[in-house]
Scaffold this active site. Structure first.
Site, mmCIF file in Angstrom:
data_model
loop_
_atom_site.group_PDB
_atom_site.id
_atom_site.type_symbol
_atom_site.label_atom_id
_atom_site.label_comp_id
_atom_site.label_asym_id
_atom_site.label_seq_id
_atom_site.Cartn_x
_atom_site.Cartn_y
_atom_site.Cartn_z
ATOM 1 C CE LYS A 85 52.744 21.025 39.532
ATOM 2 N NZ LYS A 85 52.639 20.350 38.227
ATOM 3 C CB THR A 105 55.070 17.563 39.668
ATOM 4 O OG1 THR A 105 54.253 17.757 38.517
ATOM 5 C CG2 THR A 105 56.350 16.834 39.273
ATOM 6 C CG ASP A 106 48.271 18.036 39.854
ATOM 7 O OD1 ASP A 106 48.287 19.234 39.531
ATOM 8 O OD2 ASP A 106 47.251 17.447 40.278
ATOM 9 C CG PHE A 123 33.978 41.142 39.279
ATOM 10 C CD1 PHE A 123 33.878 42.459 38.850
ATOM 11 C CD2 PHE A 123 34.027 40.146 38.314
ATOM 12 C CE1 PHE A 123 33.838 42.778 37.486
ATOM 13 C CE2 PHE A 123 33.989 40.453 36.951
ATOM 14 C CZ PHE A 123 33.888 41.783 36.543
ATOM 15 N NE ARG A 136 37.135 40.919 42.983
ATOM 16 C CZ ARG A 136 37.292 41.319 41.730
ATOM 17 N NH1 ARG A 136 37.396 40.439 40.757
ATOM 18 N NH2 ARG A 136 37.326 42.606 41.432
ATOM 19 C CG ASN A 181 41.959 41.465 38.995
ATOM 20 O OD1 ASN A 181 42.382 41.215 40.128
ATOM 21 N ND2 ASN A 181 40.687 41.338 38.658
ATOM 22 C CG HIS A 190 43.146 37.032 38.171
ATOM 23 N ND1 HIS A 190 42.019 37.821 38.274
ATOM 24 C CD2 HIS A 190 43.613 37.216 36.910
ATOM 25 C CE1 HIS A 190 41.819 38.447 37.109
ATOM 26 N NE2 HIS A 190 42.764 38.097 36.281
HETATM 27 O O1 LIG Z 1 37.476 43.858 38.950
HETATM 28 C C1 LIG Z 1 37.340 43.162 37.930
HETATM 29 N N1 LIG Z 1 37.041 43.753 36.754
HETATM 30 C C2 LIG Z 1 36.872 43.046 35.610
HETATM 31 O O2 LIG Z 1 36.588 43.621 34.523
HETATM 32 C C3 LIG Z 1 37.025 41.646 35.692
HETATM 33 N N2 LIG Z 1 36.944 40.650 34.775
HETATM 34 C C4 LIG Z 1 37.194 39.483 35.421
HETATM 35 O O3 LIG Z 1 37.214 38.354 34.859
HETATM 36 N N3 LIG Z 1 37.419 39.720 36.733
HETATM 37 C C5 LIG Z 1 37.328 41.050 36.930
HETATM 38 N N4 LIG Z 1 37.478 41.825 38.030
#
Ligand SMILES: O=c1[nH]c(=O)c2[nH]c(=O)[nH]c2[nH]1
Length: 304
Positions: free
Chosen positions: A12, A57-58, A166, A183, A258, A260
């Site tokens: 991977k 690979t996972d 959130f 988060r 964002n 993630h």
């Molecule tokens: O801070 C965020 N704003 C969003 O509008 C949003 N949408 C999402 O899926 N996560 C987040 N996080």
């Protein structure tokens, strides 16, 4: 004509992994991209279609995450050695493992401080700025009568390892996102700000370098000091902080992807991930954009 299977390896590539160690209020962050390449008794996998000798690979990816959880990272070398030994020593058909690691460095954001959320020497224990990816920008327009100066930056990558939630959002039949009460909030700031300076006679020219540094500082401070319920709210806090502290700026436009960080689900391999190991996804990403400007001024920074 006879054929020969020559050198081969598999694994991977570029597993994006963030390990947060939460010792009290001072968190430690390790941010890696890990690429695993395995070789060994793999002829059958290529020649016969039998996968009896194939470690998926996972699984290699999961092992990267699991080892980060179980043993921490230490240094990239230590972590790489631990992984390489495991694949060769514990997985019979694998005779060679090459682990390549890229490590991204994070510096702590420093602010003048606010009660309770800060630790010694004005460092924020959970707020980080990534080293080395930042670009300063400037755009100047002169139409023969007035100047328009827009300064900016991009590639300023910041992260809060806590103080972000959130929840309470719209839920329709397509919503699967779980509400988050603690988060990781990370973004790569693109900012453009317009100066009130137009070059009119008698108007003093700003100290551009000092002003740029001031705006950057306030963006970082606002990011670090805002307890966030959305990136939108953080964007607004960053914008107003700049306008409140830098009088020569009339308008600021922010684009905040964002970045993630998904908590890796380790239940399938019997481990409990207590908000420590994250998959740092690069796409798709939420993109939060907005302009904050002084009342009575007309925003002119284009929306793109
Ligand atoms: O801070 C965020 N704003 C969003 O509008 C949003 N949408 C999402 O899926 N996560 C987040 N996080």
């Amino acid at each position: 004509m006879a054929h020969v299977l020559g050198q081969n390896q598999y694994g991977k590539a570029e597993t994006r992994l963030v390990r947060i160690t939460r010792g009290g209020t001072r968190h430690e962050v390790k941010d890696l991209s890990v690429s695993v390449a395995l070789s060994g008794d793999l002829d059958d996998v290529h020649l016969s279609g039998s996968n009896a000798n194939c470690l998926p690979t996972d699984t290699a990816k999961n092992t990267c995450y699991a080892f980060a959880k179980q043993y921490g990272i230490g240094s990239a070398e230590e972590y790489g050695i631990r992984l390489a030994r495991h694949f060769v020593d514990d997985v019979e058909p694998i005779h060679r493992a090459r682990i390549r690691i890229e490590e991204y460095f994070w510096d702590r954001i420093r602010t003048p401080g606010a009660q309770g959320r800060f630790i010694g020497s004005e460092e924020v224990g959970h707020s980080f700025v990534r080293r080395g990816s930042e670009v300063r920008t400037a755009e100047v327009v002169w139409d023969g009568s007035a100047l328009q100066v827009v300064s900016g930056l991009h590639g300023l990558v910041v992260m809060n390892s806590t103080d972000s939630e959130f929840w309470g959002y719209i839920k329709d039949r397509y919503t699967t996102l779980q509400e988050a009460y603690d988060r990781v909030l990370a973004t790569e700031v693109t900012a453009r700000w317009r100066h009130s300076f137009t070059g009119a006679p008698g108007q003093p020219e700003p100290d551009w370098d000092a002003c740029w540094a001031e705006v950057r500082r306030h963006l970082l401070e606002a990011f670090a000091e805002t307890y966030s319920y959305s990136l939108q709210q953080t964007l607004h806090a960053m914008g107003i902080r700049v306008l409140d502290h830098v009088p020569g700026v009339d308008e600021i436009r922010l684009q905040l992807p964002n970045k993630h960080h998904f908590v890796v689900d380790m239940a399938p391999y019997g481990l409990k991930n207590e908000n420590e190991v994250f998959f740092a996804a690069d796409r798709p990403y939420g993109l939060i954009e907005g302009t904050v400007h002084r009342e009575g001024t007309v925003p002119v920074i284009p929306v793109d």
